[in-house]
Scaffold this motif. Structure first.
Motif, PDB file in Angstrom:
ATOM      1  N   SER A 338      36.373  42.769  49.778  1.00  0.00           N
ATOM      2  CA  SER A 338      37.360  41.484  50.148  1.00  0.00           C
ATOM      3  C   SER A 338      37.288  40.561  48.663  1.00  0.00           C
ATOM      4  N   LEU A 339      38.647  39.668  48.605  1.00  0.00           N
ATOM      5  CA  LEU A 339      38.634  38.911  47.600  1.00  0.00           C
ATOM      6  C   LEU A 339      38.954  37.424  48.174  1.00  0.00           C
ATOM      7  N   ASP A 340      38.551  36.462  47.459  1.00  0.00           N
ATOM      8  CA  ASP A 340      38.519  35.014  47.739  1.00  0.00           C
ATOM      9  C   ASP A 340      39.958  34.648  47.197  1.00  0.00           C
ATOM     10  N   GLU A 341      40.506  33.355  47.637  1.00  0.00           N
ATOM     11  CA  GLU A 341      41.661  32.978  47.135  1.00  0.00           C
ATOM     12  C   GLU A 341      41.986  33.156  45.922  1.00  0.00           C
ATOM     13  N   ASN A 342      41.024  33.058  45.071  1.00  0.00           N
ATOM     14  CA  ASN A 342      41.394  33.304  43.571  1.00  0.00           C
ATOM     15  C   ASN A 342      41.332  34.707  43.136  1.00  0.00           C
ATOM     16  N   LYS A 343      41.439  35.601  44.046  1.00  0.00           N
ATOM     17  CA  LYS A 343      41.266  36.933  44.078  1.00  0.00           C
ATOM     18  C   LYS A 343      40.089  37.550  43.178  1.00  0.00           C
ATOM     19  N   ARG A 344      38.839  36.774  43.552  1.00  0.00           N
ATOM     20  CA  ARG A 344      37.675  37.222  43.108  1.00  0.00           C
ATOM     21  C   ARG A 344      36.925  37.880  43.931  1.00  0.00           C
ATOM     22  N   PRO A 345      36.117  38.958  43.580  1.00  0.00           N
ATOM     23  CA  PRO A 345      35.583  39.881  44.671  1.00  0.00           C
ATOM     24  C   PRO A 345      34.378  38.956  45.465  1.00  0.00           C
ATOM     25  N   ILE A 346      34.504  39.075  46.724  1.00  0.00           N
ATOM     26  CA  ILE A 346      33.236  38.473  47.511  1.00  0.00           C
ATOM     27  C   ILE A 346      32.009  39.149  47.515  1.00  0.00           C
TER      28      ILE A 346
END
Ligand code: SF4
Length: 433
Positions: A338-346
């Protein structure tokens, strides 16, 4: 090619044609606006109020002539154009809160009748003695070739593939345009005479660029895009993982077996991904979903197409990024994070989305490197550069369509091909005249 041998025949037309009474009623609703915004929204600047007016007076032949005079691919464009974001989206009725004019359907009414009745509107110009090579036999080259014939130049289209027609034949969603339609368009446009096609010839390999330039006085580059891009993640070699464009081509030109496929995933959020989910659903797969790294609102595909896909029960996994594939021989799932709102992997969010079939719709290779041997042609990020009218800057070399614009609509290819034909004509009559 027999119809029964192609999976695409399973699809029904999603925008059925208007009959005469419906077309007349719809045409009579048009306000025939001065300075019509619908014309400005059309890349080929078809005189829309004029062709609609002609339908309203029963002059369907005149209406078709108006359309084809601006866009020789008016039949396919009537079916495949994203009218919601072009002419129909610009219709003044939208701001009045009234249903906009169904311009695409009216265009289809006139152009279909032209094909049915065999009307021809164009003749080849007086022979100039000049010859032009068109590299790639898709919509941009066909539009360019037709205009060059009107202007009196000899044309030869070269394509490395065995079939001509490019994406109009192999890539358009079958509920918009079928192979038969695209082939009839090719035949109808070719009625002008003198359009030669050399298929199975790869310029730069089977025929050098230098030899091509010795044979012809000008060259038009209209070779489109290349193969589907790959993710380059572990497990991508498993069977059941395929490029979306390659899959669509297979389905349009042959019978594809989807036996045992119950869950399919399409990776991407553009228009090819949207076509692919709807096509997989139409082929009878029960569970079809998009896998996209962004949000629903942020996808690059048209929202109106996604709205249709949702009506057809296609799903989506938003904010996820594929890390690899699972399976023994054949794919059984996509490992994602899954990615956070900044498209960084969670961290710790890795999970598997089960799938028996995965299509990759994350773009196609740009082919600008193919013209490295052509001195003076500039390429940026894989796209062939030109001045907006097709001139590449290299003497006698012009370009248009997807290889230059990076992948747009058929109507853009038609507009760019035609504009380039006029630039070529000016060149041939000036420097070679
Ligand atoms: Fe007709 Fe709409 Fe175009 Fe006006 S904007 S000319 S009403 S189609």
């Amino acid at each position: 090619m027999a119809n029964a041998d192609r999976s695409e025949i399973l699809f029904e037309d999603k925008k059925p044609p208007l009959n005469r009474a419906q077309a007349t009623i719809e045409a009579n609703r048009c306000l025939y606006c001065a300075d019509a915004p619908c014309i400005k929204a059309c890349p080929t600047a078809i005189d829309i109020p004029e062709f609609i007016r002609k339908i309203s007076t029963g002059n369907v032949s005149g209406s078709a002539r108006t359309i084809f005079s601006s866009n020789i691919l008016g039949m396919s464009c009537a079916r495949v154009c994203p009218v919601e974001v072009l002419c129909v989206g610009a219709c003044v009725y939208n701001v009045m809160g009234v249903e906009p004019i169904q311009i695409g359907k009216l265009q289809r009414y006139s152009t279909d009748m032209a094909f049915e009745k065999g009307w021809s509107f164009f003749t080849a110009g007086e022979e100039s003695g000049k010859s032009v090579a068109l590299v790639g036999a898709g919509p941009a080259s066909l539009a360019c070739a037709h205009e060059l014939r009107v202007l009196g130049h000899a044309v030869t289209l070269y394509d490395k593939r065995p079939v001509s027609g490019g994406l109009n034949v192999t890539g358009v969603a079958p509920y918009k345009l079928k192979v038969d339609d695209a082939e009839s368009e090719w035949a109808w446009v070719s009625k002008i005479g003198g359009i030669s096609v050399a298929t199975g010839i790869e310029v730069g390999k089977d025929l050098s660029w230098a030899d091509l330039q010795r044979k012809h006085q000008a060259v038009f580059l209209g070779f489109g895009l290349g193969e589907d891009a790959r993710l380059m993640v572990p497990g991508e070699e498993l069977s059941g993982i395929e490029g979306a464009v390659a899959f669509i081509e297979r389905m349009k030109l042959s019978l594809v077996s989807l036996e045992g496929v119950k869950r399919a995933l399409v990776i991407g959020g553009g228009n090819t991904a949207l076509d692919a989910v709807r096509e997989l659903k139409g082929l009878g797969i029960a569970d079809v979903a998009l896998v996209y790294r962004g949000s629903e609102a942020g996808m690059s595909g048209y929202q109106h197409e996604w709205a249709h896909a949702k009506i057809e029960c296609c799903r989506a996994h938003w904010h996820v990024q594929p890390l690899g594939f699972e399976g023994a021989g054949r794919v059984s799932g996509v490992v994602v994070t899954s990615l956070d709102e900044n498209k960084r992997p969670i961290h710790g969010s890795e999970h598997v989305l089960p799938a028996d079939l995965v299509l990759l719709a994350i773009g196609q290779a740009k082919l600008g490197h193919l013209v490295e041997a052509l001195p003076g042609v500039k390429v940026e990020h894989g796209r062939v550069l030109h001045d907006g009218s097709g001139r590449t800057g290299a003497p006698g070399v012009f370009a248009g369509g997807d290889c230059a614009n990076g992948g747009k609509e058929v109507v853009n290819a038609a507009a760019e091909g035609k504009a380039a034909a006029h630039a070529i004509d000016t060149y041939l009559r000036g420097t070679h005249g």
